[in-house]
Scaffold this active site. Structure first.
Site, mmCIF file in Angstrom:
data_model
loop_
_atom_site.group_PDB
_atom_site.id
_atom_site.type_symbol
_atom_site.label_atom_id
_atom_site.label_comp_id
_atom_site.label_asym_id
_atom_site.label_seq_id
_atom_site.Cartn_x
_atom_site.Cartn_y
_atom_site.Cartn_z
ATOM 1 N N ASP A 133 100.377 44.301 58.496
ATOM 2 C CA ASP A 133 101.469 44.982 58.381
ATOM 3 C C ASP A 133 102.097 45.900 59.209
ATOM 4 O OD1 ASP A 133 103.777 45.565 56.473
ATOM 5 O OD2 ASP A 133 102.738 47.096 55.321
ATOM 6 N N GLY A 162 105.512 50.136 46.597
ATOM 7 C CA GLY A 162 104.465 50.515 45.630
ATOM 8 C C GLY A 162 103.863 51.902 45.527
#
Ligand code: ATP
Ligand code: MG
Length: 466
Positions: free
Chosen positions: A283, A177
């Site tokens: 993450d 992204g």
């Protein structure tokens, strides 16, 4: 002319090294060291002794990219300084062919009698080199290095940061992204890392994201990447953070246990800090663990903005290979899931490969049949994780580090983090008290620093050969 030698990376080893000795009254003495012999810490002290004969100097300092002073007291520390300097020079060479001298600051000196010695060029302007005409090199050499990270944080956090202040330079990497750039912040003359994510969202959602990111200004830990600000321009968000010159851990090969031990301590302290603020990282993976040539280790890309995470997830696949089994299976996510990701990340860094699938030949055949192959063993994990791997993480027993190749305490630490049942994984305080962590919690950043510097040198040498 003093003829001494020093140890520089291959791509710089034919250049003379100019060491600028800054003296306490504001003047400076340039010392040109010829390449191809051996420069020792003692040699530098000897020259300082000649420049400052009335002082007793046992150490000197240099400034890092944040303007913080690093003390050099040994050959080892001097080597780290030279490696740091070389990486700065190589970085600057893109913008200016002229090399800034290496500036050092003698420590604990009495006010000197300024003295010129044969072959040394005396610079009494007390300022920067006059042969550097690039604006970036110029400003980096003077004002910027005086600014501490805290000052910079204040300037940037003052809402002053915007698109016009920033010149994006090299691409540091691409992620799911977004693209991360090495950027130059004009008014502070600092190098930053800027993550640019294209986001087609409403102004209201943009406002929400900006307010959720506010907490980053309050994060104050040496184990968390410094946050300087964020802004929207057109349909992109730019998130500005501290630049780490060693990059992320995913690009390093197998990391030796005594280095990985120190890295684990820092990562765990970073996570414990976030958990204490009730922030889950969400993450944890090698590409979100950053290192620098000072031996610091910092976490980045943690999920403080739910709206940002959701907006990115709408466009990009959100599953990654470091996610805990319960998360892949869509169950509840908690601290324990971060602990799993910590375990699998360190297992990968220790082995030099992703630890799944364990039953390799059998799985590889299956996967090859579907047209996905070799990538499984590549150090850079593919963005899209094959479904079989995810299934393997959910269904199979966790992999275990081979005993004999690694210490018992390390194997135990990883095994505990990677228990299939989330509740069986250790709580933060248990992790901090684990013998593997206790053993390496000695504040020795030198080990990591030397390892990062060496790895960067090897990478440069390899690149120049190709
Ligand atoms: P994902 O998007 O799936 O989280 P990723 O972490 O690899 O993957 P990015 O976060 O976009 O992707 O980062 C891309 C690369 O940029 C990283 O792998 C790292 O090498 C580099 N990088 C990111 N932040 C910094 C930083 N502050 N300093 C230096 N390098 C950085
Ligand atoms: Mg990242």
């Amino acid at each position: 002319m003093l003829l001494l030698s020093y140890d520089l990376p291959q791509d710089m080893d034919s250049q003379a090294l100019v060491i600028r000795i800054r003296i306490p009254d504001g003047g400076a003495v340039d010392w040109t060291v010829q390449p191809a012999t051996q420069l020792l810490f003692r040699d530098i002290l000897d020259v300082i002794g000649q420049v400052l004969p009335d002082a007793t100097t046992t150490a000197f300092e240099y400034e890092d990219e944040d303007g913080d002073r690093i003390t050099v007291r040994s050959d080892e520390e001097m080597k780290a300084m030279l490696s740091y300097y070389c990486s700065m020079v190589l970085e600057q060479q893109g913008s200016s062919p002229l090399v800034e001298p290496l500036q050092i600051y003698p420590r604990a000196c009495k006010p000197p009698g300024k003295r010129n010695i044969h072959g040394l060029k005396v610079n009494t302007r007390g300022g920067t080199s006059n042969n550097c005409n690039s604006s970036i090199s110029d400003s980096m050499s003077s004002n910027s290095l005086k600014k501490t990270s805290a000052e910079l944080k204040k300037i940037l956090a003052n809402g002053q940061i915007n698109e016009l202040d920033i010149q994006n330079r090299d691409i540091l990497g691409h992620g799911n992204g977004g693209t991360v750039y090495k950027a130059y912040h004009v008014s502070s003359a600092k190098i930053l890392a800027v993550k640019v994510i294209p986001l087609d969202i409403t102004v209201e959602l943009q406002r929400q994201i900006m307010s959720e990111l506010e907490i980053l200004y309050k994060c104050d830990s040496q184990y968390i990447i410094g946050f300087y600000g964020a802004f929207f321009a057109e349909n992109r968000i730019s998130i500005c953070t501290e630049f780490m010159d060693g990059g992320s851990l995913d690009v390093y090969r197998k990391i030796p246990e005594q280095v990985l031990g120190r890295i684990s301590v820092a990562v765990l302290k970073g996570l414990t800090y976030l958990w204490s603020l009730k922030i889950l990282h969400r993450d944890v993976k090698p590409s979100n663990m950053l290192v620098n040539t000072r031996g610091q280790v910092k976490l980045c890309d943690f999920g403080v903005s739910i709206q940002l995470v959701n907006s990115i997830a709408k466009t990009y696949v959100g599953t990654n290979a470091y996610m805990a089994p319960e998360r892949i299976a869509g169950e509840q996510y908690g601290i324990h899931s971060d602990v799993w990701s910590l375990g699998i990340s360190f297992m990968e860094l220790a082995l030099g490969r992703f630890p799944y699938p364990q039953s390799l030949p059998h799985l590889l055949c299956r996967i090859e049949a579907e047209g996905i192959s070799v990538i499984l063993m590549a150090p850079n994990w593919p963005r899209r994780v094959p479904f079989q791997i995810l299934q393997c993480i959910v269904d199979e027993d966790s992999p275990v580090l081979p005993v004999g190749e690694f210490s018992e305490s390390f194997v135990h630490f990883i095994t505990q983090c990677m228990r299939k049942q989330p509740k069986e994984r250790p709580a933060p305080e248990e992790l901090m008290g684990h013998p593997f962590i206790v053993q390496f919690d000695d504040g020795n950043t030198e080990v990591v620093s030397m390892w990062v510097c060496r790895a960067l040198e090897e990478r440069r040498a390899q690149n120049s050969q190709e």
